[in-house]
Enzyme design. Structure first.
Site, PDB file in Angstrom:
ATOM      1  N   GLY A 121       8.537  29.192 -28.549  1.00  0.00           N
ATOM      2  CA  GLY A 121       9.869  28.517 -28.974  1.00  0.00           C
ATOM      3  C   GLY A 121      10.128  26.729 -29.402  1.00  0.00           C
ATOM      4  O   GLY A 121      10.583  25.576 -29.097  1.00  0.00           O
ATOM      5  N   CYS A 122       8.713  26.327 -29.799  1.00  0.00           N
ATOM      6  CA  CYS A 122       7.641  25.354 -29.735  1.00  0.00           C
ATOM      7  C   CYS A 122       8.393  24.457 -30.931  1.00  0.00           C
ATOM      8  O   CYS A 122       8.475  25.025 -32.164  1.00  0.00           O
ATOM      9  CB  CYS A 122       6.448  24.947 -29.060  1.00  0.00           C
ATOM     10  SG  CYS A 122       5.526  25.326 -30.905  1.00  0.00           S
ATOM     11  N   GLY A 123       9.057  23.098 -31.139  1.00  0.00           N
ATOM     12  CA  GLY A 123       9.233  22.951 -32.519  1.00  0.00           C
ATOM     13  C   GLY A 123       8.148  21.850 -32.653  1.00  0.00           C
ATOM     14  O   GLY A 123       7.144  21.591 -32.737  1.00  0.00           O
TER      15      GLY A 123
END
Length: 282
Positions: A121-123
């Site tokens: 889920g990293c941005g």
């Protein structure tokens, strides 16, 4: 739909009958695949000319179209600006992509490595400020007016849904599509919504199909990170089935991007940039 993208697992299905008893059946289910992808950068040291090699990050993703994912990811971090900035991408080793950058590409490794976090889920971690974003990307988004009709806009959610084969099979993926007013250029699906956007942008960057009147369509909500990817790809219109965050709206205003949420077959909300819409309908 690649067989790498999903797996069969055993399940127990419980159902409460009208008589009040519990019906239990054993069967198989299809679930989306989620595996780590190790991204390794290879580049030339600007001082010595020696080739350097370091792991950039590990991200959890749905296997398939890994080269597109890596290309879109590097664009969103402003490591590259054109497909030609990548000499080659080798995905021969299982769950690893080795990215060989062109000799002229230079960047600060220490600054870059601090931005990455290894989960699906990293941005764009550490870049959660719109002012910093404006310093990273200084180009202007195309501001042509009145080119997207209401009817064309309302058709996008259906067009995206028609291309979601993995979602139909598993119910467990996000999807992103890039459209023009006339056609669907690409749709990609992934367990991570950021990955889906990276894949679709990376594919079109490699094919030189990113244009100043592209439309990015998202299957869920719109976050700051997804807007950053639109900025990096020079996409002037972002449309989502879900809601935008406050920072997503701020990015839209900063870069004059048309941001639309809660689009369905009949309705949508415009949070910024309605000047690109053709409001009169025949």
């Amino acid at each position: 739909m690649s067989s790498m993208s999903y797996q069969y697992v055993n399940r127990q299905r419980y159902r409460l009958t009208p008589e009040g008893t519990v019906d239990l059946r054993l069967s198989e289910d299809i679930v989306i695949s989620e595996e780590p992808l190790n991204i390794v950068l290879h580049w030339n040291c600007p001082k010595t000319g020696k080739q350097l090699e370091k792991p950039l990050m590990v991200t959890m993703r749905t296997p398939g179209q890994d080269a597109f994912l890596v290309t879109g990811l590097l664009l969103s971090y402003a490591i590259i600006h054109h497909a030609a900035d990548i000499e080659k991408i080798s995905c021969e080793e299982h769950n690893q992509c080795d990215v060989y950058l062109d000799k002229h590409i230079q960047f600060d490794w220490k600054s870059l490595s601090r931005q990455f976090v290894s989960h699906s889920g990293c941005g764009i971690c550490g870049a959660n400020d719109v002012k910093k974003l404006a310093h990273t990307f200084t180009h202007n988004i195309d501001d042509k007016t009145h080119w997207l009709s209401i009817n064309q806009l309302l058709s996008l959610s259906t067009k995206l849904r028609e291309q979601q084969a993995l979602f139909t099979a598993t119910g467990g993926v996000h999807s992103a599509g890039i459209f023009t007013v006339d056609s669907c250029l690409s749709v990609q699906e992934d367990v991570g919504r950021h990955n889906a956007v990276d894949k679709v942008i990376g594919e079109l960057l490699q094919q030189s199909l990113l244009d100043n009147q592209n439309i990015l369509m998202l299957s869920g909500r719109v976050s700051f990170e997804l807007m950053q990817k639109a900025v990096a790809a020079n996409i002037p219109v972002v449309v989502a089935i879900g809601a935008p965050s406050s920072l997503a709206v701020s990015v839209a205003k900063q870069f004059n991007i048309t941001l639309i949420g809660f689009v369905s077959e009949y309705t949508f909300n415009v949070y910024h940039g309605d000047f690109r819409l053709i409001k009169a309908q025949c």
